[in-house]
Write an enzyme that holds these catalytic residues in place. Structure first.
Site, PDB file in Angstrom:
ATOM      1  N   GLY A  18       0.832  -1.202   0.000  1.00  0.00           N
ATOM      2  CA  GLY A  18       0.000   0.000   0.000  1.00  0.00           C
ATOM      3  C   GLY A  18       0.866   1.250   0.000  1.00  0.00           C
ATOM      4  O   GLY A  18       2.091   1.194   0.165  1.00  0.00           O
ATOM      5  N   SER A  19       0.254   2.398  -0.158  1.00  0.00           N
ATOM      6  CA  SER A  19       1.023   3.642  -0.284  1.00  0.00           C
ATOM      7  C   SER A  19       1.837   3.942   0.968  1.00  0.00           C
ATOM      8  O   SER A  19       3.027   4.269   0.894  1.00  0.00           O
ATOM      9  CB  SER A  19       0.085   4.812  -0.609  1.00  0.00           C
ATOM     10  N   GLU A  20       1.198   3.838   2.144  1.00  0.00           N
ATOM     11  CA  GLU A  20       1.926   4.118   3.386  1.00  0.00           C
ATOM     12  C   GLU A  20       2.970   3.044   3.656  1.00  0.00           C
ATOM     13  O   GLU A  20       4.101   3.341   4.071  1.00  0.00           O
ATOM     14  CB  GLU A  20       0.949   4.220   4.561  1.00  0.00           C
ATOM     15  N   LYS A  43      -1.121 -10.390  -3.575  1.00  0.00           N
ATOM     16  CA  LYS A  43       0.121 -10.218  -4.339  1.00  0.00           C
ATOM     17  C   LYS A  43       1.182 -11.230  -3.935  1.00  0.00           C
ATOM     18  O   LYS A  43       2.384 -11.017  -4.164  1.00  0.00           O
ATOM     19  CB  LYS A  43       0.640  -8.791  -4.180  1.00  0.00           C
ATOM     20  N   ILE A 100       0.944   0.560  13.589  1.00  0.00           N
ATOM     21  CA  ILE A 100       1.003   1.992  13.313  1.00  0.00           C
ATOM     22  C   ILE A 100      -0.392   2.577  13.092  1.00  0.00           C
ATOM     23  O   ILE A 100      -0.638   3.750  13.376  1.00  0.00           O
ATOM     24  CB  ILE A 100       1.875   2.250  12.062  1.00  0.00           C
ATOM     25  N   THR A 101      -1.322   1.792  12.623  1.00  0.00           N
ATOM     26  CA  THR A 101      -2.647   2.254  12.199  1.00  0.00           C
ATOM     27  C   THR A 101      -3.346   3.107  13.253  1.00  0.00           C
ATOM     28  O   THR A 101      -3.421   2.732  14.431  1.00  0.00           O
ATOM     29  CB  THR A 101      -3.538   1.054  11.854  1.00  0.00           C
ATOM     30  N   GLU A 102      -3.902   4.229  12.814  1.00  0.00           N
ATOM     31  CA  GLU A 102      -4.717   5.101  13.658  1.00  0.00           C
ATOM     32  C   GLU A 102      -6.188   4.797  13.405  1.00  0.00           C
ATOM     33  O   GLU A 102      -6.574   4.397  12.306  1.00  0.00           O
ATOM     34  CB  GLU A 102      -4.420   6.558  13.322  1.00  0.00           C
ATOM     35  N   TYR A 163       9.622  12.857  18.432  1.00  0.00           N
ATOM     36  CA  TYR A 163      10.570  13.445  17.489  1.00  0.00           C
ATOM     37  C   TYR A 163      11.241  14.685  18.086  1.00  0.00           C
ATOM     38  O   TYR A 163      12.449  14.893  17.928  1.00  0.00           O
ATOM     39  CB  TYR A 163       9.887  13.838  16.176  1.00  0.00           C
ATOM     40  N   GLU A 211       0.679  12.521  28.831  1.00  0.00           N
ATOM     41  CA  GLU A 211      -0.240  13.609  28.497  1.00  0.00           C
ATOM     42  C   GLU A 211      -1.452  13.515  29.401  1.00  0.00           C
ATOM     43  O   GLU A 211      -1.656  12.517  30.104  1.00  0.00           O
ATOM     44  CB  GLU A 211      -0.666  13.545  27.034  1.00  0.00           C
ATOM     45  N   HIS A 249      -5.330  12.754  21.152  1.00  0.00           N
ATOM     46  CA  HIS A 249      -5.368  11.315  21.347  1.00  0.00           C
ATOM     47  C   HIS A 249      -6.655  10.901  22.044  1.00  0.00           C
ATOM     48  O   HIS A 249      -7.147  11.571  22.943  1.00  0.00           O
ATOM     49  CB  HIS A 249      -4.174  10.857  22.183  1.00  0.00           C
TER      50      HIS A 249
END
Length: 291
Positions: A18-20, A43, A100-102, A163, A211, A249
């Protein structure tokens, strides 16, 4: 040393085509990550070329594990398919699964966390940036060129603040930086990371970013008090949030005084954790412990 992820880790990417998945597989490979395969039932038997490297695509995670010895899976699939993808990785015996999925439904995450615990699988996420052991391996979406290896261990609910802290302390470096995600239910907690950093001989200082909302930081403070001997520096995002405000979040929900930044700060400080009121101040506190 590092926690959870080293240069020996063999990574399979669910959703690599997929793109991501393609974009971040490219970045992971550039960082030196040993990506050994992708998974896409439609695939299977093909391969994807990343520069000079062809990465095979398998029909199932079990096939990928059998063919490559993969011991890490990173999941880049849409929310509706995440539960099935992660269940597949757990059932295939992958010891570390990074989601990773949100936007994964909370009910699905609850089932996945229970499944992972029953199977003895380390689940990180969902809705997280993943983890990086700089100079060794990078699984997820954390930029690999911010910093290099060093003595700081970082665990954070927030990807962006992960980051920033890496950048603030880039000259000192990190053993591992891990983004655990900010959803109401997550697989790996602050406490899990604190325990791993405490046991890691290369980690000298631990930075913990939380947080507002929930009680994860208060529980982490209690764990630090009883079990952590290394210095811990903390930051709690949301000091200026209006009362009752939710943050980005899903887990950051404040009810009355419970879960406020000030309450978390007080709990952490009572456990001996130095807490900064800004990311830069927090970085300065960590720096002072090392230089």
């Amino acid at each position: 040393m590092a926690i959870f992820l080293t240069e020996a880790s063999r990574v399979v990417v669910q959703g690599m085509t997929g793109s991501e998945g393609t974009k971040h597989t490219t970045r992971m490979l550039a960082a030196g990550t040993n990506v050994v395969g992708g998974v896409n039932p439609r695939k299977a038997g093909t391969s994807v070329t990343f520069g000079a490297r062809d990465v095979p695509v398998f029909g199932t995670v079990a096939e990928a594990v059998a063919a490559t010895g993969a011991d890490v899976s990173v999941v880049f699939v849409p929310p509706a398919f995440t539960r099935a993808a992660v269940d597949e990785a757990i059932d295939a015996g992958v010891p570390l699964v990074v989601v990773i999925t949100e936007g994964v439904p909370v009910a699905d995450t609850a089932q996945l966390v229970a499944h992972a615990l029953d199977a003895g699988v380390r689940l990180i996420g969902p809705n997280c940036p993943g983890l990086i052991s700089p100079g060794r391996s990078n699984v997820g979406i954390i930029p690999a060129d911010i910093t290099g290896p060093g003595p700081i261990g970082l665990v954070s609910k927030s990807g962006t603040l992960t980051y920033q802290m890496m950048y603030e302390l880039r000259d000192l470096g990190f053993s591992t930086a891990i983004g655990i995600g900010g959803d109401p239910i997550i697989g790996t907690t602050h406490i899990d990371a604190l325990a791993a950093f405490e046991a890691d001989p290369a980690t000298e200082v631990i930075v913990m970013i939380g947080e507002i909302g929930g009680d994860a930081e208060e529980r982490a403070a209690a764990y630090v008090r009883e079990h952590v001997t290394k210095p811990v520096v903390g930051y709690v995002a949301g000091f200026t949030a209006p009362e009752g405000r939710t943050m980005g979040h899903a887990g950051a929900i404040v009810s009355g005084s419970s879960g406020t930044a000030q309450a978390k700060k007080e709990a952490l400080e009572a456990a001996g954790v130095q807490v900064g009121r800004t990311p830069s101040q927090t970085a300065a506190l960590a720096r002072a412990l090392l230089v």
